[in-house]
Write an enzyme that holds these catalytic residues in place. Sequence first.
Site, mmCIF file in Angstrom:
data_model
loop_
_atom_site.group_PDB
_atom_site.id
_atom_site.type_symbol
_atom_site.label_atom_id
_atom_site.label_comp_id
_atom_site.label_asym_id
_atom_site.label_seq_id
_atom_site.Cartn_x
_atom_site.Cartn_y
_atom_site.Cartn_z
ATOM 1 N N ASP A 220 60.379 39.502 4.541
ATOM 2 C CA ASP A 220 59.181 40.046 3.742
ATOM 3 C C ASP A 220 58.032 39.963 4.441
ATOM 4 O O ASP A 220 58.068 38.851 5.360
ATOM 5 C CB ASP A 220 59.346 39.741 2.369
ATOM 6 N N ASP B 202 54.287 40.110 2.776
ATOM 7 C CA ASP B 202 53.120 39.813 1.860
ATOM 8 C C ASP B 202 53.491 38.435 1.244
ATOM 9 O O ASP B 202 54.761 38.258 0.389
ATOM 10 C CB ASP B 202 52.602 40.743 0.852
#
Length: 230
Positions: free
Chosen positions: A17, A19
Site C-alpha cells: 500500500d 498512503d
Amino acid sequence: MTELQSERGPIKAVIFDMDGLLLDTEGIYTEVTHLIASRYGRTFDWAVKQHTIGRGARDFAGFVIQELELPLSVDEFLDTRAPMLDERFPKAAAMHGAEALVRHLAQNNIPIAVGTSSSIHYFKAKTELHRSWFELFEIVVTADDPDVGAAKPAPDIFLVAARRLGIDPADCLVFEDSPFGVTAAKAAGMYAVAVPDPHMPVEQYEHADLLLGSLADFPLEVWGLPGMKA
C-alpha cells in the site's frame, strides 16, 4: 510486534500500500479535511478519521460528508480539496523503514508492486520527492486503473497487481496500514502484514497475519525472504 498467524508459504512477491505505509500522507488528508470541515463549524477528529483510512476518494468523501453532515455533494467536496492536496502532496515524507525495505527487495530480485487507493494523478504528486526508489516497483496499480472494478476493501487492486507480476495470489505478501487494506489482501487470498497508525485500535487488525510498529521491524528471513546485511 505481534504475530497473529504462524502458518505461511513461500513469499514470491510483495505488494505495498502507499498512503500511511510507504509515504506519510495521512497527516495531509487530516489537515485538508479538517480545514474543509471547519468552514462549516465541524471537526474532523480521530473518532471519524479512524473509519476513513484506506478508503477510496469517493467513499472517503461520502463517509465524511455523512458523518459530519456537511452541506456538500461528493463532487463538491473532492473539487474543494483537490488544489489543497495538489499543493501539499509533493512534500510528503517517506515512512520509517520504507525506502530501505523497497531497495533491499529490489536488489534481491523480489518482485514488488504498489497497490494503492490513490488515483494515478495523486500517485505522481505524492512520489515526487521519491522517484528514485518508486521507480524500483515493477507494477503500480491505482484505484482508477481500468482493470480495477472496485477499490479496497474489495480485492481488485491486489489481484490486478499479482496478475501483472505473474505471481499466484497465494504466494504474495501485502503490507498495509488500514483495516480496509488488510481485508482486501485477505479477500485476494494473500498474506497481510499490518503497520497500523499508533492511534488505531489494535483489535481492528485481528485478520492480519502480522502486526508491526514499522516496516523496519519486518522479519524478512522468517518469511523466507533474504535478510538485510548488518
